[in-house]
Design an enzyme around this catalytic site. Structure first.
Site, PDB file in Angstrom:
ATOM      1  N   CYS A 155      63.997  72.808  27.177  1.00  0.00           N
ATOM      2  CA  CYS A 155      63.549  74.275  27.613  1.00  0.00           C
ATOM      3  C   CYS A 155      62.235  74.378  26.593  1.00  0.00           C
ATOM      4  O   CYS A 155      62.110  73.839  25.538  1.00  0.00           O
ATOM      5  CB  CYS A 155      64.719  75.080  26.977  1.00  0.00           C
ATOM      6  SG  CYS A 155      64.060  76.812  27.212  1.00  0.00           S
ATOM      7  N   CYS A 158      63.556  76.684  23.282  1.00  0.00           N
ATOM      8  CA  CYS A 158      64.360  76.531  22.445  1.00  0.00           C
ATOM      9  C   CYS A 158      64.559  75.202  22.471  1.00  0.00           C
ATOM     10  O   CYS A 158      65.772  74.958  21.845  1.00  0.00           O
ATOM     11  CB  CYS A 158      65.474  77.530  22.998  1.00  0.00           C
ATOM     12  SG  CYS A 158      66.186  77.061  24.299  1.00  0.00           S
ATOM     13  N   CYS A 175      65.712  77.473  29.922  1.00  0.00           N
ATOM     14  CA  CYS A 175      67.287  77.208  30.043  1.00  0.00           C
ATOM     15  C   CYS A 175      67.638  78.474  30.622  1.00  0.00           C
ATOM     16  O   CYS A 175      67.138  79.402  30.484  1.00  0.00           O
ATOM     17  CB  CYS A 175      67.889  77.174  28.656  1.00  0.00           C
ATOM     18  SG  CYS A 175      67.479  78.726  27.644  1.00  0.00           S
ATOM     19  N   HIS A 188      66.185  82.009  28.849  1.00  0.00           N
ATOM     20  CA  HIS A 188      64.927  82.073  28.736  1.00  0.00           C
ATOM     21  C   HIS A 188      64.298  82.191  30.218  1.00  0.00           C
ATOM     22  O   HIS A 188      63.116  82.613  30.445  1.00  0.00           O
ATOM     23  CB  HIS A 188      64.356  80.822  28.050  1.00  0.00           C
ATOM     24  CG  HIS A 188      64.755  81.038  26.505  1.00  0.00           C
ATOM     25  ND1 HIS A 188      65.083  80.135  25.599  1.00  0.00           N
ATOM     26  CD2 HIS A 188      64.455  82.047  25.958  1.00  0.00           C
ATOM     27  CE1 HIS A 188      65.155  80.657  24.500  1.00  0.00           C
ATOM     28  NE2 HIS A 188      64.980  81.648  24.466  1.00  0.00           N
ATOM     29  N   CYS A 289      80.157  53.693  53.186  1.00  0.00           N
ATOM     30  CA  CYS A 289      80.116  52.195  53.308  1.00  0.00           C
ATOM     31  C   CYS A 289      80.213  51.352  51.939  1.00  0.00           C
ATOM     32  O   CYS A 289      80.377  50.429  51.825  1.00  0.00           O
ATOM     33  CB  CYS A 289      78.717  51.879  53.936  1.00  0.00           C
ATOM     34  SG  CYS A 289      77.462  52.701  53.305  1.00  0.00           S
ATOM     35  N   HIS A 761      72.479  52.059  53.816  1.00  0.00           N
ATOM     36  CA  HIS A 761      73.763  51.670  54.335  1.00  0.00           C
ATOM     37  C   HIS A 761      73.957  50.175  53.635  1.00  0.00           C
ATOM     38  O   HIS A 761      73.190  49.459  53.316  1.00  0.00           O
ATOM     39  CB  HIS A 761      73.690  51.466  55.951  1.00  0.00           C
ATOM     40  CG  HIS A 761      75.055  50.986  56.419  1.00  0.00           C
ATOM     41  ND1 HIS A 761      76.108  51.789  56.385  1.00  0.00           N
ATOM     42  CD2 HIS A 761      75.116  49.766  57.116  1.00  0.00           C
ATOM     43  CE1 HIS A 761      77.041  51.069  57.228  1.00  0.00           C
ATOM     44  NE2 HIS A 761      76.645  49.963  57.581  1.00  0.00           N
TER      45      HIS A 761
END
Length: 801
Positions: A155, A158, A175, A188, A289, A761
């Protein structure tokens, strides 16, 4: 059940097949059951244009059912339910409100209307369908040059590193707090919206090629952003540019990788179907798979066949009352389905003639559908429990971890993969060395791109490709880099630099180099080619290379030699432990995080692993990951404890000594995951002031440590059921290994098609009865052109001397 149907005990609401129901009655004394049977009718055109039903029983409990799509228009159902009273097997058809007490009627109604466990596995997101945001089409994005890196977010106000949201207008990372997922923060992101009015944000850590979590502050709810790929690309996040086509392939997979799909699946070659024991296919349950390929390879190994299928009667007899929650029961059932041959039978001649006459070529309804196995083995795992594609290597390690934690008697089949790695670290300034050993299950080979033998072709292809892209012409035919296997083996054995190496000889950081050798050779050697990585532009990259993997492999020259004459060991002094006043300010070694992320592990799990192992390197953090993979919050964002909690959690995990010198549980779990007993792990950590590296050295230098006599520890051993039980028969104090010569023969490999582990795959090739066989989900055929040079994970077995 071979007789059709499912018996559900009305007391426990657990289901049993016919061969188990009598044993359950004798074992528990429960005498009231509901017998459920589903009759499936296959519609056949009749003279009047209607449907003439073909009737057959459906198998409800053992999920080794045929692979046909019973939800299609070709089938219809008729369900039958009866109440059965033991021991006389007295039957009462349901519903029946006249002969039954009200309580029994209510219980039967609840059972018959209950949601199928298979349906419970399916995502419930459709129940609350998200709506497209009204801001998505007209969203204004500032051209401020912001580019978002693939990791290391925090953030901007902070410094929090969890629950972070990227504002799609200006690229701010802030955040959250009051969002729909209930996760915490300081709010925030919301404050930023109130100040600026920028309406949309995407949650970092949720971005995949299939979408992302988007929240609209203005609309106050989670929303869809149909233009999310474009909006993310504005900030350098290009992962979502891969669009899915109608056939399930991604545009990036079709060109220039179409040849890879064709070669690995042996498309264009008429392959002969294989039937019988060991030639049973597995239904793809939605990008499963990776699971199918790994389990086919696992159950081709005799030790796993003996441990689970050979012990099937005993495992079933001693299974808990709820066998759906027992690992060994599910492994035995899956192994029986793959090896018995009951679900892999050739078509009858009459069926073939009928197909030819009708000019129909319907696939045979053979194979098993491992729904119950997948539901159990992925329970609590944020990735494997989803329908997204996963990394086969990561799943292999997850499976081995479960095998270790659930021993079958005295035999642990995962012993065949376990080996010891000797790591020699040298201080470049003092020239002194340190030798350590660790447990591993996979040999990871780097791709030596610089050793390509067709560099001129690659340069010419790259020029043609760029010209074609600029002129918007069709791309030229792909030229794949050809890498000698010997170059990859040499790259594996070469010394590597150790970042932030702390030299105990200098009592300071210094340059260090590390080399790895085999302290023991496993009975089965699993080799992974490290093809996957990703760049700063968020695009997962796969090295499209051809490696001449040998049928016969000799790595005897990689045998560890230990301390050599003239070498001087580094002093056994631990680096000073520095605990910051603010634990949130602790730096996390992002290079180690990225090394783990390249292996396919979730990014947040990698950050937690590095944090909780005190930045001791990717290898130590890897062991933490193996020990915690099945925890529910494995891939959740790191939550750093408050300062008051440090002594009991965070700081202890970093090696700090608690008041009672009780080792931190995180470190104990790491050592247990390496195959050591719990009491040995605790004793070693206590003897080394909870220093993980020194504790491992202590274990190997103390062959006969004192026995712990604390009964509380014995109780904890029993409760944890740790994988240290594998040592019960040997009486040794170290991990059980099956050392021998370093000469091997290739018997199987798993290949991947696609641009990253999150798409594409997997296919498995195995050598059986003198020939190669391809396992492509339900299709099991004799292989004509096994693409051994394009594999991702290779399986070798030791050659008897």
């Amino acid at each position: 059940d071979s007789e059709g149907g499912l018996y559900v005990c009305m007391n426990t609401f657990l289901g049993f097949g016919r061969e188990h129901i009598e044993r359950h009655y004798r074992k528990t004394g429960q005498c009231v059951y509901v017998h459920l049977k589903r009759h499936v009718r296959e519609k056949v055109p009749g003279a009047s244009g209607g449907a003439l039903p073909k009737r057959r029983n459906a198998k409800l409990f053992l999920d080794l059912e045929t692979s046909c799509d019973l939800n299609s228009d070709d089938f219809e159902y008729e369900d039958e339910a009866k109440l059965v009273i033991f021991p006389d097997h007295y039957e009462i058809s349901l519903p029946n409100i006249e002969e039954l007490p009200a309580l029994v009627t209510i219980a039967c109604d609840a059972l018959l209307s209950a949601k199928s466990p298979y349906r419970k596995q399916e995502p419930d997101s459709w129940e609350e369908e998200l709506q497209a945001s009204k801001h998505a089409k007209t969203l204004v994005q500032l051209d401020n040059g912001v580019r978002i890196p693939p990791s290391g977010w925090k953030c901007s106000k902070c410094d929090l590193r969890e629950n972070l949201w990227l504002n799609l207008t200006d690229g701010s990372v802030l955040c959250g707090k009051w969002f729909f997922d209930g996760s915490g923060g300081n709010g925030h992101a919301m404050e930023h919206y109130k100040e600026t009015g920028y309406p949309l944000a995407v949650k970092l850590g949720t971005i995949t090629p299939d979408g992302a979590d988007v929240y609209s502050f203005d609309e106050e709810e989670p929303v869809l952003d149909p233009h999310i790929a474009k909006h993310l690309a504005h900030f350098g996040i290009d992962m979502l540019q891969m669009q899915v086509t109608e056939n399930g392939l991604r545009d990036n997979d079709i060109k220039p990788r179409v040849s890879e799909w064709e070669v690995i699946q042996e498309a264009g070659v008429k392959l002969k179907p294989m039937y019988g024991p060991g030639y049973t296919g597995m239904k793809n349950l939605g990008n499963s798979c990776y699971l199918n390929a790994v389990m086919q390879a696992i159950f081709s190994i005799p030790e796993f066949q003996r441990a689970y299928v050979g012990n099937l009667p005993r495992i079933f007899d001693y299974s808990p009352l709820d066998p759906t929650q027992d690992f060994n029961t599910q492994m035995a059932k899956l192994g029986h389905g793959l090896l018995s041959g009951q679900y892999s039978k050739p078509p009858m001649k009459s069926e073939l003639i009928e197909q030819v006459m009708k000019e129909e070529h319907k696939p045979q309804h053979n194979g098993i559908s491992p729904r119950m196995f997948k539901a159990f083995i992925s329970k609590g795992h944020p990735e494997f429990s989803s329908n997204r594609q996963q990394d086969a290597q990561e799943f292999f390690l997850h499976l081995i971890n479960l095998v270790e934690r659930n021993p079958v008697g005295s035999e642990n089949p995962s012993d065949v993969f376990r080996f010891l790695v000797e790591e020699r670290t040298q201080c470049c300034q003092s020239r002194k060395v340190r030798y350590t050993e660790r447990v591993d299950y996979i040999m990871q080979l780097p791709v030596a791109m610089e050793a390509a033998t067709n560099k001129d072709e690659l340069i010419a292809y790259e020029l043609k490709r760029r010209e074609a892209e600029a002129a918007r012409r069709p791309l030229p035919e792909l030229v794949r880099a050809k890498i000698p296997f010997s170059a990859c083996l040499q790259a594996f054995s070469e010394p590597s630099n150790v970042e932030d190496f702390w030299s105990s000889a200098l009592q300071a950081k210094s340059a260090g180099v590390k080399t790895s050798r085999f302290a023991s050779f496993p009975e089965y050697l699993v080799v992974q080619i490290k093809k996957f990585t990703f760049g700063l532009d968020w695009i997962p990259k796969k090295l499209d290379v051809s490696i001449d993997m040998p049928d016969f492999l000799d790595i005897s020259h990689l045998r560890a030699r230990g301390l050599q004459p003239g070498e001087e060991e580094l002093p056994d002094i631990a680096p000073p432990i520095v605990i910051p006043d603010d634990p949130k300010a602790l730096d996390i070694d992002e290079s180690s995080v990225m090394q783990l992320a390249e292996m396919g592990f979730p990014l947040e799990a990698c950050r937690k692993a590095v944090y909780y192992t005190g930045n001791l390197g990717a290898e130590v953090a890897f062991n933490w990951i193996i020990a915690h993979m099945e925890e529910p919050d494995f891939a959740e964002p790191l939550v750093i404890p408050a300062f008051g909690e440090v002594a009991s959690s965070g700081a202890a995990a970093l090696g700090a000594v608690g008041l009672d010198n009780q080792p931190p549980e995180e470190m104990v779990a790491i050592i247990i995951s390496m195959g050591f007993q719990r009491n040995i792990a605790i004793q070693a950590l206590k003897a080394t002031n909870n220093n993980l590296e020194r504790a491992l050295e202590w274990i190997f230098s103390h062959p006969d440590p004192e026995e712990e006599s604390d009964p509380a520890l014995d109780t904890m051993d029993m409760e944890n059921n740790a994988n240290a039980n594998i040592l019960a028969e040997t009486g040794s104090e170290g991990p059980r290994i099956k050392d021998g010569p370093g000469r091997y023969e290739l018997f199987g490999f798993i290949s991947h098609m696609g641009t990253s582990t999150m798409s594409g795959h997997y296919v498995c090739h195995l050598r059986k009865e003198g020939r190669w066989v391809i396992y492509n989900d339900l299709r099991v055929c004799a292989s004509e052109r096994p693409p051994k040079d394009l594999g991702y994970i290779y399986f070798y077995h030791r050659i008897a001397s």
